[in-house]
Enzyme design. Structure first.
Site, PDB file in Angstrom:
ATOM      1  N   SER A   1       6.820  25.031  -3.254  1.00  0.00           N
ATOM      2  CA  SER A   1       7.350  25.652  -2.313  1.00  0.00           C
ATOM      3  C   SER A   1       6.210  26.732  -1.822  1.00  0.00           C
ATOM      4  O   SER A   1       5.403  27.172  -2.662  1.00  0.00           O
ATOM      5  CB  SER A   1       8.736  26.479  -2.670  1.00  0.00           C
ATOM      6  OG  SER A   1       8.511  27.531  -3.388  1.00  0.00           O
TER       7      SER A   1
ATOM      8  N   HIS B   1      23.172  10.350 -20.017  1.00  0.00           N
ATOM      9  CA  HIS B   1      24.522  10.274 -19.204  1.00  0.00           C
ATOM     10  C   HIS B   1      25.064   8.988 -19.948  1.00  0.00           C
ATOM     11  O   HIS B   1      24.483   7.853 -20.121  1.00  0.00           O
ATOM     12  CB  HIS B   1      24.173   9.862 -17.927  1.00  0.00           C
ATOM     13  CG  HIS B   1      23.958  11.182 -16.979  1.00  0.00           C
ATOM     14  ND1 HIS B   1      23.953  12.287 -17.708  1.00  0.00           N
ATOM     15  CD2 HIS B   1      23.537  11.351 -15.754  1.00  0.00           C
ATOM     16  CE1 HIS B   1      23.422  13.157 -16.595  1.00  0.00           C
ATOM     17  NE2 HIS B   1      23.172  12.542 -15.542  1.00  0.00           N
TER      18      HIS B   1
ATOM     19  N   THR C   1       7.346  22.478  -9.711  1.00  0.00           N
ATOM     20  CA  THR C   1       7.844  23.494 -10.580  1.00  0.00           C
ATOM     21  C   THR C   1       9.210  23.184 -11.055  1.00  0.00           C
ATOM     22  O   THR C   1       9.721  23.845 -12.087  1.00  0.00           O
ATOM     23  CB  THR C   1       7.789  24.966  -9.831  1.00  0.00           C
ATOM     24  OG1 THR C   1       8.451  24.774  -8.529  1.00  0.00           O
ATOM     25  CG2 THR C   1       6.484  25.163  -9.540  1.00  0.00           C
TER      26      THR C   1
ATOM     27  N   CYS D   1      20.667   8.943 -11.462  1.00  0.00           N
ATOM     28  CA  CYS D   1      20.466   8.864 -12.730  1.00  0.00           C
ATOM     29  C   CYS D   1      21.614   8.171 -13.423  1.00  0.00           C
ATOM     30  O   CYS D   1      21.775   7.520 -14.760  1.00  0.00           O
ATOM     31  CB  CYS D   1      20.403  10.287 -13.480  1.00  0.00           C
ATOM     32  SG  CYS D   1      21.767  11.424 -12.868  1.00  0.00           S
TER      33      CYS D   1
ATOM     34  N   ASN E   1      18.868  10.719 -18.740  1.00  0.00           N
ATOM     35  CA  ASN E   1      18.980  10.863 -17.300  1.00  0.00           C
ATOM     36  C   ASN E   1      17.786  11.521 -16.592  1.00  0.00           C
ATOM     37  O   ASN E   1      17.501  11.349 -15.498  1.00  0.00           O
ATOM     38  CB  ASN E   1      20.332  11.640 -16.807  1.00  0.00           C
ATOM     39  CG  ASN E   1      20.047  13.160 -17.701  1.00  0.00           C
ATOM     40  OD1 ASN E   1      20.132  13.021 -18.988  1.00  0.00           O
ATOM     41  ND2 ASN E   1      20.109  14.350 -17.006  1.00  0.00           N
TER      42      ASN E   1
ATOM     43  N   SER F   1       5.583  29.359  -4.491  1.00  0.00           N
ATOM     44  CA  SER F   1       4.935  29.214  -5.650  1.00  0.00           C
ATOM     45  C   SER F   1       3.358  28.992  -5.278  1.00  0.00           C
ATOM     46  O   SER F   1       2.323  29.059  -6.090  1.00  0.00           O
ATOM     47  CB  SER F   1       5.286  27.837  -6.115  1.00  0.00           C
ATOM     48  OG  SER F   1       6.519  28.310  -6.931  1.00  0.00           O
TER      49      SER F   1
END
Lengths: 353, 353, 353, 353
Positions: free
Chosen positions: A39, A245, A14, A152, A330, A42
């Site tokens: 989790s 980035h 999620t 990233c 990223n 959810s």
């Protein structure tokens, strides 16, 4: 082109990275999502009710109607491996549980990146590090293991360093990374902090940037990686861009190559995994821009499906040998897309079965 | 406090820098605007009809009703000196004409910054360089001269370097300047280029950043400046901020001071012009922030009337000795406000009469 | 100028509105902060340790060293009244407790705005509504009472309507409010949602905008307000601006005034509290811009200390009689500054003692 | 699917709209670019040297190497028709010259939109208006003609009105359009004007928005369009978004439909050109979002290749019958993409040969 068919799970489905996994895997030729994990809060809900979808494309219909599971190996019995977009606060324990249960984990979380037997993998940079998998002891039969992709910022950094490392060797680097808000997830950075502003600090970022590339460019010893011995000094700042980035890099190389030789190192560089023709592999992994004003995050981050690393402003330096900027998407190349490319490499090398 | 009364002119009065001069001089205790000069196209119009006013405060009523003049010395016979916010494409010729006509020029333009006898002046950094005025030969009697302030990046750079230079000496610097759109004037940067984006190039900026600070921190020889011998490698990028340039600096110092000693160099630094109590002088010219997330352009650039230089994220480096960020308001401290402070210093030192 | 000296408390002192109260009261000629109140989590800490300061100016030194108290009347025994910047989730109970304890509450929270005996007050719009205070029954002796200021959109809306209401009467309004991120507090709106974007919904905003102005422009009956009978249709959207809400208004008036008469209504309007010369009162409460491109939030919101309401683009309409835009600083005029002006009015009228 | 093969020209090829034509036509199944036309300044240069490319995708290789021609019919002898992305300052004369030379012009410029015999065409709204082509007299044999697409605001407006018009009829509209910077072309809006700001005026925009939809929804009479008789009051503002104009619409309908009936009008609406299955036709031309926070320009403008019109926040109104927001990609659906869809419709209807 190679063809495989694997059932996969997504941990942390999620979250922002999890959503990117789901989008990028929607039409993947090899990988089909079988199970979504998140989790307890959810679990039990349909994905479309559990996720605050932030992708620009429509939520894939198949994922939308899947019931979210808790992130325990029992719920993922039918998958060949899992992608992990878990938050680092829970990734350590959950990823180990999956590996110990014999389920390979291809993770974007930071927790195992520096682990001695865990490959920190960028396919174009250090595909041979994949062999470390065989040294892992999460299971007796080697069926469960963990592979990670780097931070990233370390992705475009290590990719842009690879040709320089191979041609000359790296002595030291001073970099400033100018990072987009998506790097902090959702809701992440407050608009009150970043609209028309620069925040000169990103918690925990600089140590990752200063170490990961030395592992990525390190050499595979018998049962671990000998880190390369160059030094990085990093400053990480946040700006109001969405994706991409951009790094300003000053590099001291070994030897004293001319600018022309450095350019040639980039243009002549051979992608070591080109012949594998992996589904997510960009045709030009490193694109060297000649125009001074390029690359730019908003314009170029999505090139080649967000998997290309851009290099520009390559020029002689005054303090260090050269200066350049490098940029990559990223949340695709630097996160979910990088993990998927790792999975493709590992499938092609026979580690996933 | 010292008190003077001078009549001043503003060259380039309709441009972005010229507007800032007019705003900052509105209630100035020493300087009263007597004449506004701009291009032929504007000459003869009331200022309120000639200028596309972009300041946040109301156009000063007195300036609004002044008739704009051409930038020729004859039109400025009644002023004691002029501020120049001229575009560099015309500044060379016009500023020389004023100096040769015996009208001192305090300029923000770049054209004479590297001239041997022209002081490149930041009052807190090199007030003694003002003495170079006496070596200028624009007029026989010395009545006409030119003084310049540096590029908007060189201002916070040189100010943040001053305590380090005095305490230890500078060996070399690698910097990335993250610059706001106001630095390009009006209309300047296209919104299509910069909204949610970073442009990794600013034409002509890096050479200025790489040289000006070595003049600013140089020593006054008999009739010119002996540049300091440190080296700067600069990368200049544009981001969507309005005002305030933020620099990421990695510095190699002479000697091997501890981080504590470096901090002390900043906190113990004495402002050499403090006792003059100049009207535009900030009470704390260099503010050292301890909070990691500070300074930020949108939040801190306007502190102390936009005249303060901020320093933050001071920490040990890995490649260079230390890293820090520094930030200042680019159109006040880095342009019009800096020129006005120069004029105040020169008045206090008796160069203007 | 009138002179008073009152000790005041600030409820919700660590939040965005609370911070604005502290900044605006720093040098206030009448009001001195005696006590700061916040949640249990902050109570007992020095303010500088309890608040994540987001104002552009330095945290006032005096407030910084005050110890934060819980928001219970016993902790505020020494104040003459309190400003409330409380979140609406707790304001109802706490504000009532203060009023019942005999401590006047001048609140920015929404909870009591529609209460029959609580004035919803904008000094330039409905100063006579203050008399409702006398009808309140929180205490037997009338010592405790509550006065509120409206939603940040209703402030410029009601102020811009006041001259039209007085001159012609309002029939109906269709408005779209284009609101800045500071309206959602801190951290408020995620940067991922709003950078380079528009969000066409602000929870709970439109009903407030559609009702409050009819109370503000209503008439004081014996012991309540008779709401004006015009109708408002509102759409509220969020854009990436920092401060200043801009409203696009289409208005049907009573009668059929010419555009010239409408303009005159604005320019001839007399500020009913002008003669009180209140410290926070703008000299021109409603500024009519003639330039098509004005007003703009980033340029004009801070005019007159952020207390001026701007009106522009006044023109004839095709569906409704006229169209115009209006804009005010949402966290000063539309929140803390508005409440302070209310307090000044109430002091001048003798309600605070 | 229908299949055709036409050679096309692009007028104004170096501008922002021209670039979009070139990108969208790169892989078009029916249309192949044969000739690129631009101003004298660009003529004779390779396209890659003449254009400052601002698209996110790579400049198409084929266009890059084409030599730019002047915009005169002789240079376009080999094309079947031209797309015009010309600036309105030159479009009137050039487009007429092409039409008179027997070359059909499918134009995005505003100049001929209100011409009696020129269709202002949105294929899903008024495909039958195409028949007006037969009334045009640019050439004796009818071989040269002009068809236009509306202003970028009128596209989502007319598309969102179409189901309402067909089901109920429109009485009047009050709209505020919140427009992105790309609508002003390149360089267009200065970043100094729009970063973190709203500009409440867009020159010339409101009159277009107030008239074009009444032509679009008008009925085809013998040799012209009878405009629909509803009235629009429009306010156009600029915000710092890149692509996608969002409109806040308040609509008075004929009859008094319930909200449910209005929703049904949208969901039951039949796309009149669905059966043609045109290459650029979105599968869902009007997408009704149920989520309050949708649609958003940055997230949804690119859905269905930028050709979908989004509608959201549909609700009952207080002054007008209903309120809603609508949004479309201004440079694709609202400009080049709309013109290409027009060409596809005209090809399918046999007007191009």
């Amino acid at each position: 082109m190679l063809m495989y068919s694997f059932q996969v799970g997504v941990l942390g489905a999620t979250g922002a990275v999890g959503q990117k996994f789901i989008r990028l895997l929607e039409d993947h030729p090899w990988f089909t999502i079988e199970t979504l994990g998140a989790s307890k809060r959810s679990a039990g809900k349909k994905y479309k009710h559990a996720a605050h979808w932030i992708e620009k494309t429509e939520m894939p219909a198949r994922a939308a109607d899947m019931t979210v599971q808790e992130c325990s190996p029992e719920q993922f019995a039918d998958v060949d491996f899992v992608f992990s977009g878990l938050d680092s606060s829970v990734a350590e324990e959950i990823e180990r549980a999956f590996a110990e249960a014999g389920i390979p984990v291809i993770s974007n979380a930071k927790n195992y990146r520096m682990h001695d037997q865990v490959p920190l993998l960028v396919p174009e940079v250090n595909p041979e590090h994949a062999a470390l998998i065989e040294k892992q002891s999460f299971t007796e039969d080697g069926s469960g293991w963990i592979v990670t992709n780097p931070n990233c910022v370390s992705v475009p950094l290590s990719m842009s360093l690879k040709p320089l490392h191979d041609a000359f060797g790296i002595d030291s680097l001073v970099i400033t990374s100018i990072q987009s808000v998506s790097g902090a997830g959702y809701p992440g950075v407050s608009s009150m902090d970043i609209v028309a502003n620069v925040v000169p600090y990103i918690g925990g970022e600089e140590p990752k940037v200063e170490t990961e590339s030395t592992k990525l460019l390190g050499s595979l010893d018998e049962d671990s990686i000998a880190f390369e011995d160059f030094t990085i000094q990093a400053t990480a700042v946040r700006v109001p861009t969405i994706e991409g980035h951009l790094l300003s890099v000053a590099a001291k190389l070994k030897g004293t190559p001319s600018l022309e030789e450095v350019k040639t190192a980039f243009t002549d560089w051979d992608n070591p995994i080109a012949e594998l023709d992996l589904p997510s592999s960009p045709s030009t992994p490193i694109r060297l821009y000649e125009e001074n004003r390029y690359p730019q995050p908003r314009i170029h981050a999505e090139r080649e499906g967000g998997m290309q690393t851009a290099v520009g402003r390559l020029r002689e330096g005054t303090v260090m040998d050269i200066g350049y900027v490098t940029m990559a998407h990223n949340t695709i190349r630097g996160a979910a897309g990088g993990a998927i490319l790792n999975a493709e490499l590992l499938a092609a090398k026979g580690y996933i079965s």
